[in-house]
Design an enzyme around this catalytic site. Structure first.
Site, PDB file in Angstrom:
ATOM      1  N   ARG A  54       2.111 -12.090  -0.527  1.00  0.00           N
ATOM      2  CA  ARG A  54       0.809 -12.449   0.053  1.00  0.00           C
ATOM      3  C   ARG A  54       0.192 -13.637  -0.654  1.00  0.00           C
ATOM      4  NH1 ARG A  54      -1.556  -8.775   4.164  1.00  0.00           N
ATOM      5  NH2 ARG A  54       0.091  -7.249   4.441  1.00  0.00           N
ATOM      6  N   HIS A  65     -10.587  -2.335  11.474  1.00  0.00           N
ATOM      7  CA  HIS A  65      -9.474  -3.167  10.984  1.00  0.00           C
ATOM      8  C   HIS A  65      -9.216  -4.255  12.032  1.00  0.00           C
ATOM      9  CE1 HIS A  65      -5.010  -3.226   9.429  1.00  0.00           C
ATOM     10  NE2 HIS A  65      -5.732  -4.145   8.843  1.00  0.00           N
ATOM     11  N   LYS A  84      -9.584  -2.557   1.686  1.00  0.00           N
ATOM     12  CA  LYS A  84      -9.340  -1.381   2.520  1.00  0.00           C
ATOM     13  C   LYS A  84     -10.104  -0.150   2.043  1.00  0.00           C
ATOM     14  CE  LYS A  84      -7.039  -3.692   5.379  1.00  0.00           C
ATOM     15  NZ  LYS A  84      -5.694  -4.114   5.350  1.00  0.00           N
ATOM     16  N   SER A 127      -1.254  -3.414  10.335  1.00  0.00           N
ATOM     17  CA  SER A 127      -0.898  -4.341   9.267  1.00  0.00           C
ATOM     18  C   SER A 127       0.347  -5.140   9.629  1.00  0.00           C
ATOM     19  CB  SER A 127      -0.653  -3.557   7.980  1.00  0.00           C
ATOM     20  OG  SER A 127      -1.801  -2.808   7.676  1.00  0.00           O
ATOM     21  N   ALA A 128       0.303  -6.431   9.337  1.00  0.00           N
ATOM     22  CA  ALA A 128       1.418  -7.348   9.589  1.00  0.00           C
ATOM     23  C   ALA A 128       1.821  -7.398  11.070  1.00  0.00           C
ATOM     24  CB  ALA A 128       2.614  -7.026   8.702  1.00  0.00           C
ATOM     25  N   CYS A 129       0.823  -7.298  11.965  1.00  0.00           N
ATOM     26  CA  CYS A 129       1.095  -7.397  13.406  1.00  0.00           C
ATOM     27  C   CYS A 129       0.363  -8.574  14.045  1.00  0.00           C
ATOM     28  CB  CYS A 129       0.737  -6.097  14.103  1.00  0.00           C
ATOM     29  SG  CYS A 129       1.891  -4.778  13.701  1.00  0.00           S
ATOM     30  N   GLY A 130      -0.155  -9.505  13.236  1.00  0.00           N
ATOM     31  CA  GLY A 130      -0.624 -10.756  13.823  1.00  0.00           C
ATOM     32  C   GLY A 130      -2.117 -11.039  13.812  1.00  0.00           C
ATOM     33  N   ASP A 147      -9.195  -9.753   9.105  1.00  0.00           N
ATOM     34  CA  ASP A 147      -8.702  -8.404   8.777  1.00  0.00           C
ATOM     35  C   ASP A 147      -9.719  -7.287   9.019  1.00  0.00           C
ATOM     36  OD1 ASP A 147      -6.371  -6.985   7.746  1.00  0.00           O
ATOM     37  OD2 ASP A 147      -7.593  -6.478   6.004  1.00  0.00           O
ATOM     38  N   TYR A 205      -1.217  -3.724  -7.370  1.00  0.00           N
ATOM     39  CA  TYR A 205      -0.917  -4.517  -6.174  1.00  0.00           C
ATOM     40  C   TYR A 205      -2.124  -4.599  -5.230  1.00  0.00           C
ATOM     41  CZ  TYR A 205       0.356  -5.850  -1.565  1.00  0.00           C
ATOM     42  OH  TYR A 205       0.335  -6.485  -0.364  1.00  0.00           O
ATOM     43  N   ASN A 247      -0.778 -17.606  22.508  1.00  0.00           N
ATOM     44  CA  ASN A 247      -1.583 -16.414  22.808  1.00  0.00           C
ATOM     45  C   ASN A 247      -2.953 -16.779  23.380  1.00  0.00           C
ATOM     46  OD1 ASN A 247       0.479 -14.721  21.953  1.00  0.00           O
ATOM     47  ND2 ASN A 247      -0.283 -14.608  19.846  1.00  0.00           N
ATOM     48  N   ARG A 285       0.845  -1.195   0.000  1.00  0.00           N
ATOM     49  CA  ARG A 285       0.000   0.000   0.000  1.00  0.00           C
ATOM     50  C   ARG A 285       0.878   1.242   0.000  1.00  0.00           C
ATOM     51  NH1 ARG A 285      -1.788   0.821   4.360  1.00  0.00           N
ATOM     52  NH2 ARG A 285      -1.091  -0.984   5.550  1.00  0.00           N
ATOM     53  N   THR A 307      -4.069 -12.289  11.225  1.00  0.00           N
ATOM     54  CA  THR A 307      -4.350 -13.584  10.602  1.00  0.00           C
ATOM     55  C   THR A 307      -3.925 -14.708  11.540  1.00  0.00           C
ATOM     56  OG1 THR A 307      -4.061 -12.612   8.421  1.00  0.00           O
ATOM     57  CG2 THR A 307      -3.948 -15.020   8.560  1.00  0.00           C
ATOM     58  N   GLY A 349       0.219 -19.765  18.913  1.00  0.00           N
ATOM     59  CA  GLY A 349      -0.789 -20.567  19.624  1.00  0.00           C
ATOM     60  C   GLY A 349      -0.842 -20.271  21.117  1.00  0.00           C
TER      61      GLY A 349
HETATM   62  P1  GTP Z   1      -2.244  -7.700   7.519  1.00  0.00           P
HETATM   63  O1  GTP Z   1      -2.729  -8.758   6.599  1.00  0.00           O
HETATM   64  O2  GTP Z   1      -1.187  -6.845   6.920  1.00  0.00           O
HETATM   65  O3  GTP Z   1      -3.349  -6.867   8.084  1.00  0.00           O
HETATM   66  O4  GTP Z   1      -1.432  -8.451   8.706  1.00  0.00           O
HETATM   67  P2  GTP Z   1      -1.891  -9.281   9.996  1.00  0.00           P
HETATM   68  O5  GTP Z   1      -2.202  -8.345  11.116  1.00  0.00           O
HETATM   69  O6  GTP Z   1      -2.931 -10.271   9.633  1.00  0.00           O
HETATM   70  O7  GTP Z   1      -0.534 -10.036  10.421  1.00  0.00           O
HETATM   71  P3  GTP Z   1      -0.120 -11.587  10.323  1.00  0.00           P
HETATM   72  O8  GTP Z   1      -0.951 -12.456  11.204  1.00  0.00           O
HETATM   73  O9  GTP Z   1      -0.034 -11.957   8.900  1.00  0.00           O
HETATM   74  O10 GTP Z   1       1.348 -11.557  10.960  1.00  0.00           O
HETATM   75  C1  GTP Z   1       2.366 -10.742  10.446  1.00  0.00           C
HETATM   76  C2  GTP Z   1       3.692 -11.156  10.982  1.00  0.00           C
HETATM   77  O11 GTP Z   1       3.706 -11.165  12.402  1.00  0.00           O
HETATM   78  C3  GTP Z   1       4.118 -12.538  10.529  1.00  0.00           C
HETATM   79  O12 GTP Z   1       5.464 -12.498  10.125  1.00  0.00           O
HETATM   80  C4  GTP Z   1       3.955 -13.386  11.755  1.00  0.00           C
HETATM   81  O13 GTP Z   1       4.876 -14.447  11.764  1.00  0.00           O
HETATM   82  C5  GTP Z   1       4.202 -12.396  12.899  1.00  0.00           C
HETATM   83  N1  GTP Z   1       3.430 -12.775  14.108  1.00  0.00           N
HETATM   84  C6  GTP Z   1       2.106 -13.030  14.173  1.00  0.00           C
HETATM   85  N2  GTP Z   1       1.726 -13.374  15.432  1.00  0.00           N
HETATM   86  C7  GTP Z   1       2.848 -13.328  16.186  1.00  0.00           C
HETATM   87  C8  GTP Z   1       3.105 -13.575  17.579  1.00  0.00           C
HETATM   88  O14 GTP Z   1       2.229 -13.908  18.378  1.00  0.00           O
HETATM   89  N3  GTP Z   1       4.394 -13.405  17.993  1.00  0.00           N
HETATM   90  C9  GTP Z   1       5.388 -13.036  17.131  1.00  0.00           C
HETATM   91  N4  GTP Z   1       6.612 -12.893  17.618  1.00  0.00           N
HETATM   92  N5  GTP Z   1       5.175 -12.804  15.814  1.00  0.00           N
HETATM   93  C10 GTP Z   1       3.925 -12.945  15.349  1.00  0.00           C
HETATM   94  C1  SPV Z   2      -2.869  -4.466   5.303  1.00  0.00           C
HETATM   95  O1  SPV Z   2      -1.897  -3.850   4.852  1.00  0.00           O
HETATM   96  O2  SPV Z   2      -3.407  -4.177   6.393  1.00  0.00           O
HETATM   97  C2  SPV Z   2      -3.415  -5.628   4.562  1.00  0.00           C
HETATM   98  C3  SPV Z   2      -2.941  -5.862   3.202  1.00  0.00           C
HETATM   99  O3  SPV Z   2      -4.276  -6.319   5.060  1.00  0.00           O
HETATM  100  S1  SPV Z   2      -3.646  -4.770   2.050  1.00  0.00           S
HETATM  101  O4  SPV Z   2      -4.783  -5.407   1.436  1.00  0.00           O
HETATM  102  O5  SPV Z   2      -2.596  -4.497   1.052  1.00  0.00           O
HETATM  103  O6  SPV Z   2      -4.067  -3.567   2.701  1.00  0.00           O
HETATM  104 MN    MN Z   3      -4.841  -5.600   7.190  1.00  0.00          MN
END
Ligand code: GTP
Ligand code: SPV
Ligand code: MN
Length: 596
Positions: A377, A227, A207, A249-252, A278, A198, A505, A70, A254, A503
Site C-alpha cells: 500500500r 465503506h 476501519k 476491499s480491493a474492488c476498485g 474509502d 500493519y 466506468n 487485516r 480508489t 476510466g
Molecule cells: P481498499 O483500499 O482495499 O478498500 O480497495 P479499493 O476498493 O480502493 O480498490 P482499488 O481501487 O485499490 O482497486 C483494487 C484492484 O482492483 C486494483 O488491482 C485495480 O487495478 C483493480 N480495479 C480497480 N478498478 C477496476 C476496474 O474497473 N476494472 C478492473 N478489471 N479492475 C479494476
Molecule cells: C481495506 O482493506 O478495505 C482497506 C485497507 O482499505 S485497510 O486499512 O487495511 O483496512
Molecule cells: Mn477499504
C-alpha cells in the site's frame, strides 16, 4: 500539559501505568516533530528513506511477513450483550477481553516511547467530525496517522472537557500472530489493537474508528458510516453530481474515486473530482438530502496495479510525503516498484521482505513470486491528489445523488442495474457478494456475501444495520439517493474481463446520473432496471454491441441459484432480519420464477 480534559488525562495515566514506557511524547502535528520522527524511524530501521529528489518526503516500511493485511478472524466486537455484535462478527465479553488484552500489553512499552496522537476524523471542528486519541509505540503508526487523519493540538481545544472521543490503544508487543487482536468496544468508545504493526490493524482512525465504532454511533445518532468512496462527476455545463460507492476491499474504490474520463469525454468538458476513496460519513442535511464527508485526510491505497495509465491521479498523490508499505525497493535509483507500475520490469530489485529479487523468478500465476506484496500500500496525503474536490474541506459535505454497490462477480451480476426503490436498494446491498482479495488474510478469490461491503467493518448486529438503512430511507423519503449495483468484473467464456473498466466506468456513471435526472432509459427486469445495450455509450471503445448485451444480461438459472443462496445468507440473521427484506426476497423469487 496540552489539555485539562480529565477523561483524557485519566486514561493516559492509566495507560502509562499499564504499558510502562520509558518516555511519553505528545504528537502536535508540526513539521519539525514529523521530520525528527522520520529521522528517528530511519535510525532504528523502521523506515527506509527513499530518493528525496525523486520522492520528496518518501519512505518505505516493511512489516513482518506474517503481518501484511487485516485479520478478520482476530477482529472482535466486544459488547455486553452477544446479540448486539450479531452473527457476522467475532464476539467476546468486554470484561474478559479487557483482561486478556491488558495482560498482553502490560509492560510492553518498556524501553519504548509512548506517543499520544490527538486527531480529528473529518475537518477539525465540523459538526460531522469526531475526535480520537491514539496511543502507540510505533513511529510508523504516528507518521501514517499524520497523513491519514488531521492531527493537531487544535483538536484538543475543540474537544474541551467533553468525554465524546474515541480511545485507541495500539501496542506492537512482539507482533505475535497467535496473540494478535483487533478489538472494538463500541459501548466504551474504545479500540485496542495488539501484536500487529500493519496499516488497517493499527491506524485506528480508519476501519476501527471510522467504520466499526462510527457505525455504532451512527445508528444511535441517526446518520451513516459507510465503506464508500465519494466522487463528483462534472458535466460540460459545469454541474456536479456526487455519487457514493460501496465496493469490498480491493474492488476498485480508489480507482473509481480518481477516474480519468475517456479522451472523448475530456474533450467535451467532463471532469471528475475526488472527495474520498474509502469511507463516507453521511448525514441528512437541512434541505432533507443526504450529505457525505470523507473523515480521512489521505489515501491508504493498494499499490499493485496502480500506474500512469490505470490511475495517474493516485500515482501523482504518492509523489510527495508518502509512505510505502511492503512494496519493492529499486536500489538502482532509491525508489519503489510494484507489479504493473511500469511495463518494463526492473531486472533486479529488493523484494518486499528485503531480499534480492530477479525478474526471472517472477511467475505471473504465482503471487508468492511478486516483488511487492499483493496487499502492499501507499499512504498519500489527499492534498497531493490532482483531482481533489474543492469540497474536500467542506464541513457540511456534498449532496449525494446516487449510491452504488458493487463487487467482483465473474457471472450473474450485470454491468449495472438500478434498484426499484430505496427498500429494494437496501435488499440489493444486503445481498451483495464478491470474491475475496488480498486485503484480508485468508483465501483469495472465494465468493462470499459482503453486505454493503461492510462485512468486516459493521460494529454491531448486521440485522439491526439493515434496519437502520431502512430507517434512513424513511427519513429521506423522496429526497433519498437512488441505489444502483455495478459489476466491473464480469468475465466472458475465455475468463477475461468483458468490460474495460477504470476510466471507461464513467460511461456507466453517466447512465446512473441520467437515471437520477430522469433522462436515461432502462428496461424493467426481475432484478431491477437494466439499460439496454444502446443506453450505455460505447463510442470509441473496443466493446461490441454483442459484448454489451452479454454484460447486461441476466440468466434465469443463475438467478434461481442466487435466490437460494440469498435465503441461506438471510437465515443467519434470524428475527433481526427486517420484515421488509424478507418481503423483498419473496418478491424477487416470484419475479425470477416468472423469467423467460
Ligand atoms: P481498499 O483500499 O482495499 O478498500 O480497495 P479499493 O476498493 O480502493 O480498490 P482499488 O481501487 O485499490 O482497486 C483494487 C484492484 O482492483 C486494483 O488491482 C485495480 O487495478 C483493480 N480495479 C480497480 N478498478 C477496476 C476496474 O474497473 N476494472 C478492473 N478489471 N479492475 C479494476
Ligand atoms: C481495506 O482493506 O478495505 C482497506 C485497507 O482499505 S485497510 O486499512 O487495511 O483496512
Ligand atoms: Mn477499504
Amino acid at each position: 500539559m496540552y489539555t485539562e480534559n480529565k477523561t483524557v488525562l485519566e486514561w493516559i495515566d492509566e495507560m502509562k501505568k499499564l504499558l510502562d514506557p520509558d518516555d511519553v511524547i505528545w504528537i502536535d502535528g508540526s513539521d519539525e516533530q514529523r521530520d525528527s520522527l522520520r529521522k528517528q524511524g530511519c535510525a532504528t530501521g523502521e523506515m527506509i528513506e527513499l530518493n528525496q529528489e525523486r520522492l520528496p518526503g518518501g519512505y518505505l516500511h516493511r512489516t513482518a511477513v506474517n503481518d501484511v493485511a487485516r485479520v478478520e478472524d482476530r477482529t472482535f466486537i466486544c459488547t455486553r450483550n452477544k446479540d448486539d455484535a450479531g452473527p457476522t462478527n467475532n464476539w467476546c465479553d468486554p470484561e474478559e477481553m479487557y483482561a486478556r488484552l491488558y495482560s498482553i500489553a502490560k509492560g510492553s512499552y518498556k524501553g519504548r516511547t509512548l506517543y499520544i496522537i490527538p486527531y480529528s476524523m473529518g475537518p477539525v471542528g465540523s459538526p460531522a467530525s469526531k475526535i480520537g486519541i491514539e496511543i502507540t509505540d510505533s513511529i510508523y503508526v504516528v507518521l501514517n496517522m499524520l497523513i491519514m487523519t488531521r492531527v493537531s493540538l487544535k483538536v484538543l481545544e475543540v474537544l474541551g472537557d467533553s468525554d465524546d472521543w474515541v480511545r485507541g490503544l495500539h501496542a506492537k508487543v512482539n507482533v505475535d500472530p497467535q496473540n494478535r487482536y483487533i478489538c472494538q468496544f463500541p459501548e466504551d468508545n474504545t479500540i485496542i489493537s495488539v501484536n500487529s504493526a500493519y496499516g488497517g490493524n493499527v491506524l485506528l482512525g480508519k476501519k476501527c474508528f471510522s467504520l466499526r465504532i462510527a457505525s455504532w454511533q451512527a445508528k444511535q445518532e441517526g446518520w451513516m458510516a459507510e465503506h464508500m468512496l465519494i466522487v463528483g462527476v462534472q458535466n460540460p455545463e459545469g454541474e456536479i453530481r456526487y455519487i457514493c460507492g460501496a465496493f469490498p476491499s480491493a474492488c476498485g474504490k480508489t480507482n473509481l474515486a480518481m477516474l480519468i474520463p475517456p479522451e472523448i469525454y475530456l474533450q467535451k468538458g467532463w471532469k471528475v473530482w475526488t472527495v474520498g476513496d474509502d469511507i463516507a460519513w453521511m448525514h441528512i442535511g437541512k434541505d432533507g438530502r443526504l450529505y457525505a464527508i470523507n473523515p480521512e485526510n489521505g489515501f491508504f491505497g493498494v499499490a499493485p496495479g496502480t500506474n500512469e495509465k490505470s490511475n495517474p491521479n493516485a500515482l501523482a498523490s504518492t509523489r510527495q510525503g508518502s509512505i510505502f508499505t511492503n512494496v519493492a525497493y529499486d536500489p538502482a535509483d532509491g525508489t519503489v516498484w510494484w507489479e504493473d507500475l511500469t511495463k518494463e520490469v526492473p531486472e533486479e530489485l529488493i523484494d518486499w521482505t528485503g531480499k534480492p529479487w530477479h525478474r526471472e523468478q517472477y511467475d505471473k500465476n504465482d503471487k508468492s513470486t511478486c516483488a511487492a506484496n499483493p496487499n502492499s500500500r501507499f499512504t498519500a496525503p489527499a492534498v497531493n491528489c490532482p483531482c481533489l474536490s474543492s469540497e474536500f474541506e467542506n464541513p457540511e459535505g456534498v449532496p449525494i445523488s446516487a449510491i452504488i454497490f458493487g463487487g467482483r462477480r465473474a457471472k450473474r451480476a450485470p454491468l449495472v442495474y438500478q434498484s426499484f426503490d430505496w427498500t429494494n436498494g437496501v435488499f440489493v446491498g444486503s445481498t451483495m457478494a464478491s470474491e475475496t482479495t488480498a486485503a484480508a488474510a485468508g483465501a483469495v478469490g472465494v465468493t462470499r456475501r459482503d453486505p454493503m461491503a461492510m462485512l468486516p467493518f459493521c460494529g454491531y448486529n448486521m440485522g439491526d444495520y439493515f434496519a437502520h438503512w431502512l430507517e434512513m430511507g424513511r427519513k429521506l423519503g423522496d429526497k433519498a439517493p437512488k441505489i444502483f449495483n455495478v459489476n466491473w468484473f464480469r468475465r466472458g467464456e475465455d475468463g477475461s474481463y468483458l468490460w474495460p473498466g477504470f476510466g471507461e466506468n464513467l460511461r456507466v456513471l453517466n447512465w446512473i446520473i441520467g437515471r437520477c435526472e430522469g433522462t436515461a432509459q432502462a428496461v424493467e427486469t426481475a432484478i431491477g432496471y437494466i439499460p439496454s445495450a444502446n443506453d450505455i455509450d460505447i463510442e470509441g471503445i473496443d466493446v461490441t454491441k454483442d459484448t454489451m448485451k452479454e454484460l447486461l444480461s441476466i440468466d434465469k438459472d443463475e438467478w434461481t441459484s442466487e435466490v437460494a443462496e440469498i435465503k441461506e445468507h438471510y437465515q443467519k440473521f434470524g428475527d433481526r432480519l427486517p420484515a421488509e427484506l424478507k418481503q423483498e426476497l419473496f418478491d424477487l423469487e416470484k419475479r425470477v420464477s416468472n423469467m423467460e
